[in-house]
Scaffold this motif. Structure first.
Motif, PDB file in Angstrom:
ATOM      1  N   ARG A 129      41.939  -0.368 -24.175  1.00 36.65           N
ATOM      2  CA  ARG A 129      41.294  -1.624 -24.597  1.00 36.65           C
ATOM      3  C   ARG A 129      42.313  -2.758 -24.699  1.00 36.65           C
ATOM      4  NH1 ARG A 129      36.927   0.600 -28.649  1.00 36.65           N
ATOM      5  NH2 ARG A 129      35.354   1.100 -27.097  1.00 36.65           N
ATOM      6  N   LEU A 130      43.480  -2.458 -25.240  1.00 38.38           N
ATOM      7  CA  LEU A 130      44.524  -3.472 -25.349  1.00 38.38           C
ATOM      8  C   LEU A 130      44.955  -3.939 -23.955  1.00 38.38           C
ATOM      9  CD1 LEU A 130      46.404  -5.093 -27.185  1.00 38.38           C
ATOM     10  CD2 LEU A 130      48.003  -3.179 -27.081  1.00 38.38           C
ATOM     11  N   ALA A 131      45.171  -3.001 -23.054  1.00 38.74           N
ATOM     12  CA  ALA A 131      45.571  -3.346 -21.685  1.00 38.74           C
ATOM     13  C   ALA A 131      44.473  -4.142 -20.983  1.00 38.74           C
ATOM     14  CB  ALA A 131      45.895  -2.078 -20.897  1.00 38.74           C
ATOM     15  N   GLU A 132      43.230  -3.766 -21.237  1.00 39.46           N
ATOM     16  CA  GLU A 132      42.091  -4.474 -20.649  1.00 39.46           C
ATOM     17  C   GLU A 132      42.052  -5.923 -21.145  1.00 39.46           C
ATOM     18  OE1 GLU A 132      38.130  -3.122 -21.934  1.00 39.46           O
ATOM     19  OE2 GLU A 132      37.821  -2.660 -19.814  1.00 39.46           O
ATOM     20  N   ASN A 133      42.284  -6.130 -22.431  1.00 37.59           N
ATOM     21  CA  ASN A 133      42.293  -7.490 -22.994  1.00 37.59           C
ATOM     22  C   ASN A 133      43.437  -8.322 -22.432  1.00 37.59           C
ATOM     23  OD1 ASN A 133      40.014  -7.034 -24.535  1.00 37.59           O
ATOM     24  ND2 ASN A 133      41.170  -6.462 -26.357  1.00 37.59           N
ATOM     25  N   GLU A 134      44.599  -7.711 -22.263  1.00 35.29           N
ATOM     26  CA  GLU A 134      45.744  -8.443 -21.712  1.00 35.29           C
ATOM     27  C   GLU A 134      45.494  -8.850 -20.260  1.00 35.29           C
ATOM     28  OE1 GLU A 134      49.139  -5.931 -22.382  1.00 35.29           O
ATOM     29  OE2 GLU A 134      49.194  -6.385 -24.526  1.00 35.29           O
ATOM     30  N   LEU A 135      44.888  -7.948 -19.486  1.00 33.64           N
ATOM     31  CA  LEU A 135      44.563  -8.279 -18.099  1.00 33.64           C
ATOM     32  C   LEU A 135      43.501  -9.373 -18.055  1.00 33.64           C
ATOM     33  CD1 LEU A 135      44.902  -7.796 -15.079  1.00 33.64           C
ATOM     34  CD2 LEU A 135      43.290  -5.884 -15.268  1.00 33.64           C
ATOM     35  N   GLN A 136      42.509  -9.288 -18.939  1.00 32.02           N
ATOM     36  CA  GLN A 136      41.476 -10.322 -18.989  1.00 32.02           C
ATOM     37  C   GLN A 136      42.074 -11.673 -19.350  1.00 32.02           C
ATOM     38  OE1 GLN A 136      38.051  -9.978 -18.173  1.00 32.02           O
ATOM     39  NE2 GLN A 136      38.364 -12.194 -18.120  1.00 32.02           N
ATOM     40  N   ASP A 137      43.027 -11.685 -20.278  1.00 30.87           N
ATOM     41  CA  ASP A 137      43.697 -12.941 -20.640  1.00 30.87           C
ATOM     42  C   ASP A 137      44.425 -13.548 -19.441  1.00 30.87           C
ATOM     43  OD1 ASP A 137      42.800 -12.896 -23.254  1.00 30.87           O
ATOM     44  OD2 ASP A 137      44.684 -12.109 -24.077  1.00 30.87           O
ATOM     45  N   LEU A 138      45.085 -12.701 -18.647  1.00 29.43           N
ATOM     46  CA  LEU A 138      45.764 -13.190 -17.439  1.00 29.43           C
ATOM     47  C   LEU A 138      44.748 -13.807 -16.473  1.00 29.43           C
ATOM     48  CD1 LEU A 138      48.235 -13.465 -15.548  1.00 29.43           C
ATOM     49  CD2 LEU A 138      47.713 -11.152 -14.736  1.00 29.43           C
ATOM     50  N   ILE A 139      43.655 -13.125 -16.258  1.00 35.06           N
ATOM     51  CA  ILE A 139      42.620 -13.623 -15.341  1.00 35.06           C
ATOM     52  C   ILE A 139      42.023 -14.924 -15.885  1.00 35.06           C
ATOM     53  CG2 ILE A 139      40.344 -13.119 -14.360  1.00 35.06           C
ATOM     54  CD1 ILE A 139      41.311 -10.138 -14.247  1.00 35.06           C
ATOM     55  N   ASP A 140      41.808 -15.001 -17.205  1.00 41.47           N
ATOM     56  CA  ASP A 140      41.302 -16.237 -17.814  1.00 41.47           C
ATOM     57  C   ASP A 140      42.276 -17.394 -17.594  1.00 41.47           C
ATOM     58  OD1 ASP A 140      39.051 -14.897 -18.712  1.00 41.47           O
ATOM     59  OD2 ASP A 140      39.739 -14.750 -20.792  1.00 41.47           O
ATOM     60  N   GLN A 141      43.573 -17.132 -17.747  1.00 42.36           N
ATOM     61  CA  GLN A 141      44.574 -18.179 -17.554  1.00 42.36           C
ATOM     62  C   GLN A 141      44.569 -18.674 -16.110  1.00 42.36           C
ATOM     63  OE1 GLN A 141      48.403 -16.805 -18.919  1.00 42.36           O
ATOM     64  NE2 GLN A 141      47.574 -16.162 -20.889  1.00 42.36           N
ATOM     65  N   VAL A 142      44.507 -17.743 -15.172  1.00 45.49           N
ATOM     66  CA  VAL A 142      44.482 -18.123 -13.755  1.00 45.49           C
ATOM     67  C   VAL A 142      43.221 -18.929 -13.453  1.00 45.49           C
ATOM     68  CG1 VAL A 142      44.323 -17.219 -11.392  1.00 45.49           C
ATOM     69  CG2 VAL A 142      45.952 -16.207 -13.007  1.00 45.49           C
ATOM     70  N   SER A 143      42.073 -18.477 -13.965  1.00 44.85           N
ATOM     71  CA  SER A 143      40.809 -19.196 -13.747  1.00 44.85           C
ATOM     72  C   SER A 143      40.881 -20.603 -14.320  1.00 44.85           C
ATOM     73  CB  SER A 143      39.650 -18.446 -14.396  1.00 44.85           C
ATOM     74  OG  SER A 143      39.486 -17.190 -13.809  1.00 44.85           O
ATOM     75  N   PHE A 144      41.478 -20.725 -15.494  1.00 45.57           N
ATOM     76  CA  PHE A 144      41.619 -22.032 -16.139  1.00 45.57           C
ATOM     77  C   PHE A 144      42.461 -22.975 -15.276  1.00 45.57           C
ATOM     78  CE2 PHE A 144      43.628 -24.989 -19.117  1.00 45.57           C
ATOM     79  CZ  PHE A 144      42.521 -25.478 -19.791  1.00 45.57           C
ATOM     80  N   ILE A 145      43.577 -22.475 -14.796  1.00 43.78           N
ATOM     81  CA  ILE A 145      44.462 -23.296 -13.962  1.00 43.78           C
ATOM     82  C   ILE A 145      43.759 -23.721 -12.678  1.00 43.78           C
ATOM     83  CG2 ILE A 145      46.581 -23.254 -12.566  1.00 43.78           C
ATOM     84  CD1 ILE A 145      47.758 -21.402 -14.822  1.00 43.78           C
ATOM     85  N   ILE A 146      43.064 -22.786 -12.044  1.00 41.59           N
ATOM     86  CA  ILE A 146      42.342 -23.116 -10.801  1.00 41.59           C
ATOM     87  C   ILE A 146      41.237 -24.119 -11.088  1.00 41.59           C
ATOM     88  CG2 ILE A 146      40.814 -22.204  -9.010  1.00 41.59           C
ATOM     89  CD1 ILE A 146      42.486 -19.592  -9.159  1.00 41.59           C
ATOM     90  N   GLY A 147      40.462 -23.867 -12.137  1.00 43.44           N
ATOM     91  CA  GLY A 147      39.366 -24.773 -12.476  1.00 43.44           C
ATOM     92  C   GLY A 147      39.848 -26.175 -12.774  1.00 43.44           C
ATOM     93  N   ARG A 148      40.901 -26.283 -13.553  1.00 46.91           N
ATOM     94  CA  ARG A 148      41.434 -27.605 -13.907  1.00 46.91           C
ATOM     95  C   ARG A 148      42.068 -28.305 -12.709  1.00 46.91           C
ATOM     96  NH1 ARG A 148      38.128 -27.749 -17.078  1.00 46.91           N
ATOM     97  NH2 ARG A 148      38.374 -27.539 -19.305  1.00 46.91           N
ATOM     98  N   SER A 149      42.537 -27.538 -11.739  1.00 50.96           N
ATOM     99  CA  SER A 149      43.110 -28.180 -10.551  1.00 50.96           C
ATOM    100  C   SER A 149      42.010 -28.812  -9.695  1.00 50.96           C
ATOM    101  CB  SER A 149      43.919 -27.180  -9.729  1.00 50.96           C
ATOM    102  OG  SER A 149      43.079 -26.254  -9.087  1.00 50.96           O
ATOM    103  N   VAL A 150      40.793 -28.321  -9.857  1.00 52.95           N
ATOM    104  CA  VAL A 150      39.659 -28.899  -9.128  1.00 52.95           C
ATOM    105  C   VAL A 150      39.161 -30.139  -9.858  1.00 52.95           C
ATOM    106  CG1 VAL A 150      37.276 -28.497  -8.387  1.00 52.95           C
ATOM    107  CG2 VAL A 150      38.983 -26.685  -8.137  1.00 52.95           C
ATOM    108  N   SER A 151      38.875 -29.974 -11.181  1.00 45.18           N
ATOM    109  CA  SER A 151      38.367 -31.086 -11.967  1.00 45.18           C
ATOM    110  C   SER A 151      38.403 -30.725 -13.448  1.00 45.18           C
ATOM    111  CB  SER A 151      36.925 -31.403 -11.561  1.00 45.18           C
ATOM    112  OG  SER A 151      36.308 -32.271 -12.487  1.00 45.18           O
ATOM    113  N   GLU A 152      38.594 -31.721 -14.298  1.00 42.25           N
ATOM    114  CA  GLU A 152      38.551 -31.503 -15.743  1.00 42.25           C
ATOM    115  C   GLU A 152      37.136 -31.134 -16.192  1.00 42.25           C
ATOM    116  OE1 GLU A 152      40.930 -31.581 -18.253  1.00 42.25           O
ATOM    117  OE2 GLU A 152      42.371 -31.575 -16.607  1.00 42.25           O
ATOM    118  N   ALA A 153      36.126 -31.469 -15.394  1.00 44.31           N
ATOM    119  CA  ALA A 153      34.736 -31.239 -15.774  1.00 44.31           C
ATOM    120  C   ALA A 153      34.235 -29.841 -15.409  1.00 44.31           C
ATOM    121  CB  ALA A 153      33.843 -32.284 -15.108  1.00 44.31           C
ATOM    122  N   VAL A 154      35.026 -29.078 -14.679  1.00 42.56           N
ATOM    123  CA  VAL A 154      34.594 -27.746 -14.270  1.00 42.56           C
ATOM    124  C   VAL A 154      34.474 -26.847 -15.492  1.00 42.56           C
ATOM    125  CG1 VAL A 154      35.281 -25.675 -12.992  1.00 42.56           C
ATOM    126  CG2 VAL A 154      35.596 -27.914 -11.966  1.00 42.56           C
TER     127      VAL A 154
END
Length: 148
Positions: free
Chosen positions: A94-119
């Motif tokens: 569960r801990l490893a799953e949460n850490e991997l999810q956090d990494l994916i969330d960070q990447v998604s955030f960076i990609i989304g914000r690179s498209v638009s602040e409104a995404v």
């Protein structure tokens, strides 16, 4: 739709990014923890048994306390869930799953914000949520009546 040079570059970059995530320390820890849990025959059986019990639980929930097995299933699901929660291998997974999810969330955030602040960016971490009431403009929290 025709494949253009730009689309080709985007798909190549996406493949490269996914490979970087797969090769990340978080993904490796997750894969090791997953193997540790599911290569343990006894633990894998307990997890499968719990999954079947969850199906019974959902059936019981449809009828509530009027279902003849309500008390039995409710008690058993709490006991089994606690037993799995306290298992060291499951906790590590569960801990490893949460850490991997956090990494994916960070990447998604960076990609989304690179498209638009409104995404709008779906995330399991509220830090990366784009649904904040202050719109990110107050900086210190409270200046716009948000609860930072």
């Amino acid at each position: 739709m025709f494949m253009t040079y730009e689309w080709s570059l985007i798909t190549d970059s996406a493949d490269e990014l996914s490979e970087m995530i797969i090769q990340s320390e978080q993904a490796k820890k997750y894969q090791e923890a997953y193997s540790s849990v599911y290569n343990n025959k006894d633990l894998a059986k307990r997890i499968n048994d719990f999954a079947r019990l969850k199906e019974q639980y959902e059936e019981v929930q449809r009828f509530g306390k009027y279902h003849p097995d309500y008390h039995k299933v409710m008690k058993q699901i709490r006991i089994d869930k606690r037993s799995l929660d306290l298992n060291e291998h499951v906790a590590v997974l569960r801990l490893a799953e949460n850490e991997l999810q956090d990494l994916i969330d960070q990447v998604s955030f960076i990609i989304g914000r690179s498209v638009s602040e409104a995404v709008k960016i779906p995330s399991s971490n509220p830090f990366f949520s784009s649904d904040s009431s202050c719109g990110g403009s107050c900086g210190t929290g409270g200046g716009c009546s948000c609860s930072a």
